[in-house]
Design a protein around this motif. Structure first.
Motif, short mmCIF file in Angstrom:
data_model
loop_
_atom_site.label_atom_id
_atom_site.label_comp_id
_atom_site.label_asym_id
_atom_site.label_seq_id
_atom_site.Cartn_x
_atom_site.Cartn_y
_atom_site.Cartn_z
N ARG A 44 -6.22 11.32 -9.72
CA ARG A 44 -4.77 11.20 -9.72
C ARG A 44 -4.28 11.23 -11.16
NH1 ARG A 44 -7.30 6.36 -9.40
NH2 ARG A 44 -6.33 4.51 -10.34
N ASN A 65 -13.31 15.28 -8.00
CA ASN A 65 -12.87 14.57 -6.80
C ASN A 65 -14.11 14.31 -5.97
OD1 ASN A 65 -11.80 13.71 -4.33
ND2 ASN A 65 -11.22 15.80 -3.73
N ALA A 73 -7.92 16.54 -3.66
CA ALA A 73 -7.17 15.40 -4.17
C ALA A 73 -5.67 15.72 -4.19
CB ALA A 73 -7.65 15.04 -5.57
N PRO A 74 -4.83 14.72 -3.87
CA PRO A 74 -5.21 13.38 -3.45
C PRO A 74 -5.64 13.35 -1.97
CG PRO A 74 -2.83 13.59 -3.47
CD PRO A 74 -3.38 14.89 -3.98
N VAL A 76 -6.15 10.67 -0.25
CA VAL A 76 -5.28 9.66 0.34
C VAL A 76 -4.00 9.61 -0.48
CG1 VAL A 76 -4.99 7.18 0.76
CG2 VAL A 76 -7.18 8.28 1.25
N GLU A 77 -2.86 9.71 0.18
CA GLU A 77 -1.58 9.61 -0.52
C GLU A 77 -1.41 8.19 -1.05
OE1 GLU A 77 0.48 11.93 -1.34
OE2 GLU A 77 -0.62 13.52 -0.31
N LEU A 78 -1.07 8.10 -2.32
CA LEU A 78 -0.95 6.80 -2.99
C LEU A 78 0.47 6.58 -3.49
CD1 LEU A 78 -4.18 7.06 -5.17
CD2 LEU A 78 -3.91 5.63 -3.13
N PRO A 79 0.90 5.34 -3.53
CA PRO A 79 2.17 5.06 -4.20
C PRO A 79 2.02 5.29 -5.70
CG PRO A 79 1.06 3.02 -3.61
CD PRO A 79 0.26 4.13 -3.00
N GLU A 80 3.12 5.52 -6.37
CA GLU A 80 3.07 5.74 -7.81
C GLU A 80 2.47 4.54 -8.54
OE1 GLU A 80 6.17 6.80 -11.44
OE2 GLU A 80 6.63 7.41 -9.39
N GLU A 86 0.69 -3.63 -1.40
CA GLU A 86 0.32 -2.35 -0.82
C GLU A 86 -1.19 -2.17 -0.71
OE1 GLU A 86 2.44 -0.23 -3.79
OE2 GLU A 86 4.00 0.41 -2.40
N VAL A 90 -3.74 0.52 1.48
CA VAL A 90 -4.44 1.56 0.71
C VAL A 90 -5.94 1.42 0.89
CG1 VAL A 90 -4.91 2.46 -1.60
CG2 VAL A 90 -2.58 1.82 -0.97
N ARG A 93 -7.42 2.75 3.99
CA ARG A 93 -7.55 4.20 4.05
C ARG A 93 -8.69 4.72 3.17
NH1 ARG A 93 -2.16 6.24 2.24
NH2 ARG A 93 -1.67 4.11 1.66
#
Length: 251
Positions: A44, A65, A73-74, A76-80, A86, A90, A93
């Protein structure tokens, strides 16, 4: 410090193609290779910025990756920014991805990553260095043990489960390691309790491995990751000092 150029690259492996990030000085010259292993949150922007910082010090840095079998990648979608509220979601997942990446797969993939670096025109000839974070610290140690003639130095930071009582524990490769090792442990890290720190130190000393293991007081697991709430600026700067010193000694 050097101006840096980064690009997306693809690495052929025995199980497909791993997407990766390659950072290097923009002078067009060959520089010593560094393999950077991700933490559990994956490839990321923050990992790319870490690679850029190492590249600015005069290295060609590859960040694969390692979850490529599950997608690009990504994965898994991640928060900023990953904060404590959270993290349970996360981790739910990413945990299956971490668990599926067995030591056998890790060693096989490491060979492909090292082959990529060895064949790249902007990587200097000879052994490379490896560094890893969280789960990447385990991968760093496993790589150093599996490919001793190709890894001149390896580092790991806030690694978990480095010296368990299981038959595939990473510390059991100590007798195969030829390069210098450095580990920066988080003081507040339930995934690496004091007994595992001692077991790792004992194994490395008994095998005659050149190494240094240090505990960073007050630091939590993930202290180098500035896009998480575990980040600790003081511990992170200590990590950078230790890592860049290791690279200077190696190359």
């Amino acid at each position: 410090m050097n101006a840096v150029q980064g690009e997306a690259v693809e690495i052929p492996t025995g199980d497909g193609t791993a997407d990766a990030y390659l950072a290097r000085p923009s002078d067009g010259a060959a520089h010593p290779g560094v393999l950077l292993y991700q933490d559990a949150f994956g490839l990321r922007p923050h990992l790319r910025s870490m690679a850029d910082r190492i590249a600015a010090a005069g290295h060609t840095v590859l960040v694969p990756n390692v979850f490529y079998r599950h997608g690009r990648a990504p994965v898994v979608e991640l928060p900023e920014f990953i904060d404590l509220s959270e993290r349970p979601d996360v981790f739910a997942r990413v945990a299956p991805l971490v668990q599926s990446h067995t030591p056998a797969l890790a060693r096989r993939d490491a060979g492909a990553y090292l082959d990529f670096l060895a064949g790249h025109p902007l990587v200097a000839e000879g052994p490379v260095a490896v560094t890893g974070y969280c789960m990447g610290a385990r991968l760093s140690l496993l790589t150093a043990g599996a490919y001793p003639d190709r890894v001149a130095a390896a580092a790991g930071f806030h690694g978990g489960r480095l010296a368990t009582d299981t038959p595939d524990s990473p510390h059991l490769v100590a007798g195969q390691v030829a390069g210098e090792l450095y580990f920066g442990h988080a003081d507040q890290d339930p995934s690496l309790p004091p007994e595992q720190i001692e077991r790792l130190e004992t194994a490395l000393s008994a095998a005659g491995v050149r190494h240094r293991c240090e505990v960073y007081p007050g630091a939590r697991h993930g202290f180098t990751q500035a896009d998480t709430d575990a980040y600790d600026r003081e511990a992170d700067e200590r990590h950078w000092s230790a890592l860049l010193d290791l690279l200077r000694r190696t190359f």
